[in-house]
Each structure stands twice: as structure tokens, then as C-alpha cells.
Design an enzyme around this catalytic site. Structure first.
Site, mmCIF file in Angstrom:
data_model
loop_
_atom_site.group_PDB
_atom_site.id
_atom_site.type_symbol
_atom_site.label_atom_id
_atom_site.label_comp_id
_atom_site.label_asym_id
_atom_site.label_seq_id
_atom_site.Cartn_x
_atom_site.Cartn_y
_atom_site.Cartn_z
ATOM 1 N N HIS A 265 -34.986 -11.638 -10.300
ATOM 2 C CA HIS A 265 -33.727 -11.236 -9.693
ATOM 3 C C HIS A 265 -33.970 -10.324 -8.488
ATOM 4 O O HIS A 265 -34.364 -9.169 -8.633
ATOM 5 C CB HIS A 265 -32.880 -10.493 -10.736
ATOM 6 C CG HIS A 265 -31.518 -10.121 -10.280
ATOM 7 N ND1 HIS A 265 -31.026 -8.838 -10.335
ATOM 8 C CD2 HIS A 265 -30.516 -10.872 -9.752
ATOM 9 C CE1 HIS A 265 -29.795 -8.807 -9.882
ATOM 10 N NE2 HIS A 265 -29.463 -10.034 -9.520
ATOM 11 N N HIS B 7 -28.703 -8.565 -0.531
ATOM 12 C CA HIS B 7 -27.602 -8.891 -1.432
ATOM 13 C C HIS B 7 -26.252 -8.535 -0.843
ATOM 14 O O HIS B 7 -25.302 -9.313 -0.906
ATOM 15 C CB HIS B 7 -27.777 -8.181 -2.769
ATOM 16 C CG HIS B 7 -26.670 -8.453 -3.738
ATOM 17 N ND1 HIS B 7 -25.528 -7.665 -3.799
ATOM 18 C CD2 HIS B 7 -26.497 -9.434 -4.661
ATOM 19 C CE1 HIS B 7 -24.717 -8.153 -4.721
ATOM 20 N NE2 HIS B 7 -25.269 -9.228 -5.256
#
Length: 267
Positions: free
Chosen positions: A34, A76
């Protein structure tokens, strides 16, 4: 006669060798790093990707944003504030501006000087070391993001059909429009439709069949996943990937539910 047998055996061995590479997509459980190994290193930095590869993650995740001069970078958030020493929107900065930012100190001073990676650089640096799991973030904010992504992948020879069959690349998004657009550009790329928590209860067989027409699988928050949901997805030919896990207990729990893969902060 003996010569014929030997030649036949060599041919068989050669054929087995050619087809012996098992696709990572066929694994019972896919371990996805992740944002890299973001539990122990600053997310979306080379340090995070290096550690994820060292920890033998099956995939390295890349979230994409787009700069003012139409370059794709791994980040992100649509703002640089949280993970760099800068402020403001990615879309308002050039790649040169972005590359000046410190992307590591916010996490730990020892990572001072880590840079925001450009997608092209990541693909070039790691294409022989890892598989890529890419998310188009807010594609409605960035005209031509999908087209630019496909071009970068093509320029780095990531889209060979054999490589795609072997699981070199997965693309995910909350945007159905983005995913369908990507399939128009290359229909061989496995796609994951991310599902908002609020609509999970409405996923009946009719809706799942519709999603299966373009999706390899669905991505869910681990908090909304149960055995019935996983079973329904599997019955409609869809894989189930979940986010985001932090430890072995959570991995064990998700495996017991039958999920096919998960995003892990500590791969």
C-alpha cells in the site's frame, strides 16, 4: 528410435519451460504494498518502494496525480501539504516544482531529501523488479490522465500482452468512466472497480454482472467485507481485493473470508 524419444523429451521440456511462469493473478492471495511499504517508510517514495520489493510484495501500488504540465506523479492526495514540505494543489505545480519538494521528512528526519516520484521514473526503475497496481485518482480533475497513463506504460514496455497475462499490471479507480476509458485504449489490462462503502449493500447479482463486463475484480474497504459479499462476487466471476491491512491478524481474518488480495501497509 532412441533419437526420436530424446528429441520428443527435449521438445516437451522446452514447452514446459515456456509455459512454466505462473501468473501472479492466479495466486490464492495477492499481497499488495500500500503506497509502498508505507507502514515503516514515507509513502510513495523510492524508500517505500525499495522496502516493499525487499519484503517480496506481489505488487507495488502507485496512486497518480497530474501536474500543471501534464506529468503523472505518485502521490495519494491532490494537495502536497500532508506528505511534503510544500503547500497547494498538484495540478497547480509543474513537475519541476514538485521535484523540489521534500517528501520524506514529514515521516522521519532520516528520510529527508526523498522526492515525489514521477511515474515514468518509477516504471523505468522498477519494471524488472515488481508488478504495478496503479490507481487513477480524481481523473475528472485531470483531462487526458488516462491517455497519459497508457502512453507512459507503452513507453516503458509495460503493456506487452504476455506480461499483462502474467499480472504485470492492474489498474484501479473509483471512477467507472476512467476504467472504461482505459479499456477502450487497451482491453487487456485487468481492472479493479473500487466500491464506495455506501453502495456495497446495493450490489445485487444484476449489478455485479454489469461490473464483471469490464472489471477483473472489485476493491472494498475491509470493514464492509463479509463471507456473503465475497461469495456473491466470486459467483459473478469477480475477484475481491480489500484495503488496508496493518498486521498478520488482519491478513488472517481476510484470508478466512476468502478475499483474493489485500493492500498492506507492512507487506
Amino acid at each position: 528410435m532412441n533419437r526420436i524419444i530424446v528429441v520428443s523429451l527435449i521438445s516437451c521440456i522446452a514447452l514446459v519451460g515456456c509455459n512454466s511462469k505462473e501468473s501472479v493473478l492466479e495466486k490464492d492471495y495477492i499481497n499488495i504494498a500500500h503506497r509502498g511499504a508505507s507502514g515503516s517508510t514515507p509513502e510513495h517514495t523510492y524508500a517505500a518502494y525499495d522496502k516493499a520489493i525487499k519484503q517480496k510484495a506481489d505488487y507495488t501500488e502507485l496512486d497518480l496525480q497530474m501536474t500543471k504540465d501534464n506529468k503523472l506523479v505518485a502521490m495519494h492526495d491532490s494537495k502536497v501539504d500532508r506528505t511534503t514540505n510544500g503547500t497547494g494543489m498538484v495540478k497547480d505545480k509543474t513537475l519541476k516544482d514538485i521535484k523540489k519538494l521534500d517528501s520524506g521528512s514529514w515521516f522521519d528526519k532520516k528520510y529527508k531529501g526523498e522526492k515525489v516520484p514521477e511515474l515514468n521514473d518509477v516504471l523505468s526503475k522498477y519494471k524488472k523488479k515488481t508488478n504495478f497496481y496503479i490507481e487513477t485518482k480524481k481523473p475528472d480533475m485531470y483531462p487526458d490522465m488516462d491517455e497519459k497513463l497508457i502512453k507512459d506504460l507503452e513507453d516503458n514496455t509495460i503493456l506487452k500482452e504476455n506480461d499483462l497475462d502474467n499480472g504485470k499490471l492492474i489498474i484501479q479507480s473509483f471512477s467507472e468512466t476512467s476504467l472504461k476509458n482505459i479499456h477502450k485504449l487497451n482491453e487487456n489490462i485487468p481492472l479493479i472497480q473500487l466500491v464506495d462503502d455506501k453502495v456495497v449493500k446495493s450490489l445485487n447479482d444484476k449489478e455485479l454482472k454489469k461490473l464483471s463486463k469490464y472489471s477483473y475484480g472489485l476493491g472494498f474497504n475491509k470493514e464492509v467485507v463479509n463471507k456473503d459479499l465475497v461469495k456473491k462476487c466470486h459467483e459473478n466471476g469477480l475477484k475481491v481485493h480489500v484495503f488496508t491491512l496493518n498486521n498478520q491478524d488482519e491478513v488472517k481474518e481476510m484470508k478466512e473470508l476468502g478475499v483474493d488480495g489485500a493492500f498492506n501497509n507492512n507487506p
